[in-house]
Design a protein around this motif. Structure first.
Motif, PDB file in Angstrom:
ATOM      1  N   LEU A  74       0.741  -1.073   0.188  1.00 50.68           N
ATOM      2  CA  LEU A  74       0.144   0.467  -0.106  1.00 50.68           C
ATOM      3  C   LEU A  74       1.264   1.405   0.170  1.00 50.68           C
ATOM      4  N   ALA A  75       1.773   1.524   0.904  1.00 45.77           N
ATOM      5  CA  ALA A  75       2.436   2.274   0.385  1.00 45.77           C
ATOM      6  C   ALA A  75       3.060   2.483  -0.362  1.00 45.77           C
ATOM      7  N   GLU A  76       4.293   1.355  -1.249  1.00 44.87           N
ATOM      8  CA  GLU A  76       4.672   1.712  -2.183  1.00 44.87           C
ATOM      9  C   GLU A  76       3.979   2.490  -3.342  1.00 44.87           C
ATOM     10  N   LYS A  77       3.027   1.586  -3.518  1.00 46.89           N
ATOM     11  CA  LYS A  77       1.550   1.988  -4.760  1.00 46.89           C
ATOM     12  C   LYS A  77       1.041   3.519  -4.090  1.00 46.89           C
ATOM     13  N   ALA A  78       1.250   3.747  -2.713  1.00 47.93           N
ATOM     14  CA  ALA A  78       1.120   5.355  -2.307  1.00 47.93           C
ATOM     15  C   ALA A  78       2.451   6.909  -3.203  1.00 47.93           C
ATOM     16  N   ILE A  79       3.286   5.927  -2.726  1.00 52.49           N
ATOM     17  CA  ILE A  79       4.737   6.819  -3.104  1.00 52.49           C
ATOM     18  C   ILE A  79       4.740   6.342  -4.434  1.00 52.49           C
ATOM     19  N   ALA A  80       4.606   4.707  -5.856  1.00 51.97           N
ATOM     20  CA  ALA A  80       4.290   5.822  -7.605  1.00 51.97           C
ATOM     21  C   ALA A  80       3.854   6.288  -7.663  1.00 51.97           C
ATOM     22  N   TYR A  81       1.880   6.078  -7.000  1.00 51.88           N
ATOM     23  CA  TYR A  81       1.339   7.087  -7.581  1.00 51.88           C
ATOM     24  C   TYR A  81       2.087   8.987  -7.929  1.00 51.88           C
ATOM     25  N   SER A  82       2.289   9.241  -6.399  1.00 49.94           N
ATOM     26  CA  SER A  82       2.993  10.599  -5.555  1.00 49.94           C
ATOM     27  C   SER A  82       3.796  10.748  -6.534  1.00 49.94           C
ATOM     28  N   ARG A  83       4.761  10.053  -6.967  1.00 50.22           N
ATOM     29  CA  ARG A  83       5.342  10.144  -8.748  1.00 50.22           C
ATOM     30  C   ARG A  83       5.338  10.960  -9.716  1.00 50.22           C
ATOM     31  N   GLN A  84       4.165   9.801  -9.817  1.00 49.77           N
ATOM     32  CA  GLN A  84       3.700   9.823 -11.066  1.00 49.77           C
ATOM     33  C   GLN A  84       2.896  11.100 -11.407  1.00 49.77           C
ATOM     34  N   LEU A  85       2.050  11.507 -10.524  1.00 51.82           N
ATOM     35  CA  LEU A  85       1.223  13.041 -10.390  1.00 51.82           C
ATOM     36  C   LEU A  85       2.401  14.112 -10.303  1.00 51.82           C
ATOM     37  N   TYR A  86       3.604  14.625  -9.167  1.00 50.79           N
ATOM     38  CA  TYR A  86       4.237  14.737  -9.877  1.00 50.79           C
ATOM     39  C   TYR A  86       5.357  15.039 -11.697  1.00 50.79           C
ATOM     40  N   GLU A  87       5.312  13.741 -11.855  1.00 50.31           N
ATOM     41  CA  GLU A  87       5.941  13.966 -13.287  1.00 50.31           C
ATOM     42  C   GLU A  87       4.485  14.517 -14.192  1.00 50.31           C
ATOM     43  N   ILE A  88       3.757  14.750 -13.445  1.00 49.30           N
ATOM     44  CA  ILE A  88       2.791  15.126 -14.514  1.00 49.30           C
ATOM     45  C   ILE A  88       2.602  16.582 -14.526  1.00 49.30           C
ATOM     46  N   ALA A  89       2.582  16.812 -12.717  1.00 52.36           N
ATOM     47  CA  ALA A  89       2.571  18.500 -12.686  1.00 52.36           C
ATOM     48  C   ALA A  89       3.770  18.379 -13.375  1.00 52.36           C
ATOM     49  N   ALA A  90       4.776  18.312 -13.357  1.00 56.51           N
ATOM     50  CA  ALA A  90       6.506  18.547 -14.058  1.00 56.51           C
ATOM     51  C   ALA A  90       6.542  18.970 -15.296  1.00 56.51           C
ATOM     52  N   SER A  91       6.349  17.466 -15.670  1.00 60.70           N
ATOM     53  CA  SER A  91       6.010  18.709 -17.151  1.00 60.70           C
ATOM     54  C   SER A  91       5.296  18.981 -18.037  1.00 60.70           C
ATOM     55  N   THR A  92       4.062  19.389 -17.056  1.00 59.16           N
ATOM     56  CA  THR A  92       3.186  20.779 -18.004  1.00 59.16           C
ATOM     57  C   THR A  92       3.800  22.391 -17.153  1.00 59.16           C
ATOM     58  N   GLN A  93       4.144  21.736 -15.974  1.00 61.54           N
ATOM     59  CA  GLN A  93       4.740  23.210 -16.073  1.00 61.54           C
ATOM     60  C   GLN A  93       5.713  23.638 -16.388  1.00 61.54           C
ATOM     61  N   GLY A  94       6.414  22.424 -16.608  1.00 60.57           N
ATOM     62  CA  GLY A  94       7.639  22.958 -18.182  1.00 60.57           C
ATOM     63  C   GLY A  94       7.494  23.554 -19.002  1.00 60.57           C
ATOM     64  N   ALA A  95       6.094  22.717 -19.865  1.00 57.60           N
ATOM     65  CA  ALA A  95       5.823  23.281 -21.277  1.00 57.60           C
ATOM     66  C   ALA A  95       5.047  25.071 -20.594  1.00 57.60           C
ATOM     67  N   PHE A  96       4.802  24.940 -20.116  1.00 58.37           N
ATOM     68  CA  PHE A  96       4.175  26.097 -19.535  1.00 58.37           C
ATOM     69  C   PHE A  96       5.332  27.243 -19.044  1.00 58.37           C
ATOM     70  N   ALA A  97       6.530  27.363 -18.961  1.00 54.31           N
ATOM     71  CA  ALA A  97       7.626  28.073 -18.470  1.00 54.31           C
ATOM     72  C   ALA A  97       8.243  27.847 -19.969  1.00 54.31           C
ATOM     73  N   GLU A  98       8.279  27.184 -20.517  1.00 56.32           N
ATOM     74  CA  GLU A  98       9.460  27.378 -21.713  1.00 56.32           C
ATOM     75  C   GLU A  98       8.414  27.861 -22.784  1.00 56.32           C
ATOM     76  N   ALA A  99       7.730  28.098 -22.600  1.00 54.94           N
ATOM     77  CA  ALA A  99       6.380  29.210 -23.858  1.00 54.94           C
ATOM     78  C   ALA A  99       6.570  30.638 -22.716  1.00 54.94           C
ATOM     79  N   ALA A 100       6.210  30.752 -21.285  1.00 55.31           N
ATOM     80  CA  ALA A 100       6.769  31.539 -21.090  1.00 55.31           C
ATOM     81  C   ALA A 100       7.631  32.818 -21.088  1.00 55.31           C
ATOM     82  N   GLN A 101       9.097  31.666 -20.907  1.00 50.54           N
ATOM     83  CA  GLN A 101      10.527  31.799 -21.730  1.00 50.54           C
ATOM     84  C   GLN A 101      10.579  32.174 -23.233  1.00 50.54           C
TER      85      GLN A 101
END
Length: 191
Positions: A74-101
């Motif tokens: 259960l804990a491992e799945k929660a960690i994996a979910y958090s990691r995937q969630l962070y990756e989605i947020a980071a890639s979306t934020q990266g696209a916005f940052a690149e556009a702003a730049q």
């Protein structure tokens, strides 16, 4: 002065950027929805399996052992979910940052072009004012680059911290998970 063609081109570029950002945002939401659907399906499947495993316990000690064994996955799945969630947020934020730049770079180039145009067409005797304007534009460009670098460094630091927190959580889960007792077999290994 900007010509109507230049204004139209600028508006077209801005609209393309807006739609590109909207597309990135929708893709991020799609990834998030898919991640949540996968997590929900897995949680339902796991809950059914775990309930069956707990119901098949023969005594209280076996029940406690099975409950303890359920915590690590259960804990491992929660960690994996958090990691995937962070990756989605980071890639979306990266696209916005690149556009702003890119927008900032384009704006800087346009301001520089206007400054050069004004300098070429400035009346005699205004050289000091033109030079002051160029210095101000240059200072603003340097400040913008400094801010962009600071934002990139902050993003990189946040990403490193998130990775370290994930690693720490994984280590904590491994360290705090009780080892199976000798002589006991799980239902799956007995099958």
């Amino acid at each position: 002065m900007l010509t109507p063609e230049q204004l139209a081109a600028a508006h077209k570029a801005n609209i393309e950027t807006l739609f590109g950002l909207a597309r990135q945002a929708v893709e991020g939401v799609e990834k998030l929805v898919e991640l949540n659907l996968q997590a929900t399906r897995a949680a339902l499947r796991d809950a059914a399996d775990q309930t069956q495993a707990l119901l098949s316990a023969k005594d209280a000690q076996e029940l406690l052992q099975r409950q303890a064994a359920l915590l690590q996955p259960l804990a491992e799945k929660a960690i994996a979910y958090s990691r995937q969630l962070y990756e989605i947020a980071a890639s979306t934020q990266g696209a916005f940052a690149e556009a702003a730049q890119q927008q900032a770079h384009d704006l800087q180039a346009k301001v520089q072009a206007v400054t050069d145009n004004i300098a070429r067409n400035a009346p005699a005797g205004t050289e000091a004012a033109v030079e002051a304007m160029r210095s101000a534009v240059q200072a603003a460009a340097v400040a913008m680059e400094t801010v962009q670098r600071a934002v990139q460094q902050a993003s990189a630091l946040a990403e490193r911290n998130a990775q370290k927190m994930t690693e720490f959580a994984e280590q904590s889960v491994r360290a705090n998970t009780p080892a199976p007792r000798a002589g006991t077999r799980s239902r799956r290994s007995a099958a």
